[in-house]
Scaffold this active site. Sequence first.
Site, PDB file in Angstrom:
ATOM      1  N   ARG A 134      59.261  73.120 110.465  1.00  0.00           N
ATOM      2  CA  ARG A 134      59.127  72.676 109.072  1.00  0.00           C
ATOM      3  C   ARG A 134      59.908  73.602 108.147  1.00  0.00           C
ATOM      4  O   ARG A 134      60.556  73.147 107.204  1.00  0.00           O
ATOM      5  CB  ARG A 134      57.654  72.618 108.678  1.00  0.00           C
ATOM      6  CG  ARG A 134      56.909  71.426 109.263  1.00  0.00           C
ATOM      7  CD  ARG A 134      55.416  71.521 109.058  1.00  0.00           C
ATOM      8  NE  ARG A 134      55.034  71.611 107.649  1.00  0.00           N
ATOM      9  CZ  ARG A 134      53.809  71.937 107.241  1.00  0.00           C
ATOM     10  NH1 ARG A 134      52.861  72.219 108.145  1.00  0.00           N
ATOM     11  NH2 ARG A 134      53.529  71.995 105.958  1.00  0.00           N
ATOM     12  N   CYS A 156      52.927  78.747 102.171  1.00  0.00           N
ATOM     13  CA  CYS A 156      52.792  77.846 103.332  1.00  0.00           C
ATOM     14  C   CYS A 156      52.924  76.420 102.807  1.00  0.00           C
ATOM     15  O   CYS A 156      53.747  76.160 101.933  1.00  0.00           O
ATOM     16  CB  CYS A 156      51.463  78.081 104.054  1.00  0.00           C
ATOM     17  SG  CYS A 156      50.002  77.797 103.037  1.00  0.00           S
TER      18      CYS A 156
END
Length: 281
Positions: free
Chosen positions: A178, A237
């Site tokens: 990601r 995050c």
Amino acid sequence: MTNRHLVSTDWLAERLGDERIIPVDGSWYLPDAKRSGGREFLERHIPGAVFFDIDAVSDSSSGLPHMLPSPDAFSAAVGALGIRDGDTVVAYDGAGLFSAPRVWWTFKTMGAQNVFVLDGGLPKWLAEGRPTESGPARRSAKRFSARFQAERVKSADDVAALLGAGSAQILDARPAARFRGEAPEPRPGLASGHIPGSLSLPSSEVVASGRLADEAELRKAFEAAGVDLSRPVVTTCGSGVSAAILALALESLGTSAEGLYDGSWSEWGAGGRPVARGPAK
């Protein structure tokens, strides 16, 4: 390493029934896990525990997932759970070590002094055959007064300014694919990639079998990610949950995180901010 942020299952088991020591189940899961922390709490939890709903105890007006609530809203929610000023909070979760650090970080950010994470969480507790109970929490309401520690929370503008000045390292806890932009985000409408200039350290690299890795492994993981532990670090995050795992790991090494970017990629990746792809540079 004796970790001042963790308590053992032995320690907690010896203190069950102490009304000033409160297990706090902060279980939260990504949508694809198809698990409900609240439902699992009702089915089985550590005796005397209360459930801290990360999504409910949040700023619902922001439009972003589980952002920090106001100090007044936090005080009201925590008091309603039966937690008062000076109580000892022991956060745990059903994954071992995933969302409990977010609860730990939230309480610390709101000024609570005696906050710990249960080493190994509920899986270790169950594996050791320790007691559980079911049903809703049974604590009566108390009074909690938040003392907000604003320096522990960073905004998108803070992150941009820190990167521009080169005064802090931005460390991303999302999975590496990601970060590189090779895997889609679990939340719709977000770009793939990372904050330009940020570093990648997937939170899974500092967790071993549902427990925080030991000191040597932690240092190895940060070094491999290119992190200089002598310089300030801001963690980020997808939505501010796994970033708290890195914050816990940093503080466990005696390096206080410079802060946590609460909006994280849910905010940055929604548009209007530069996005980089590929490995960290």
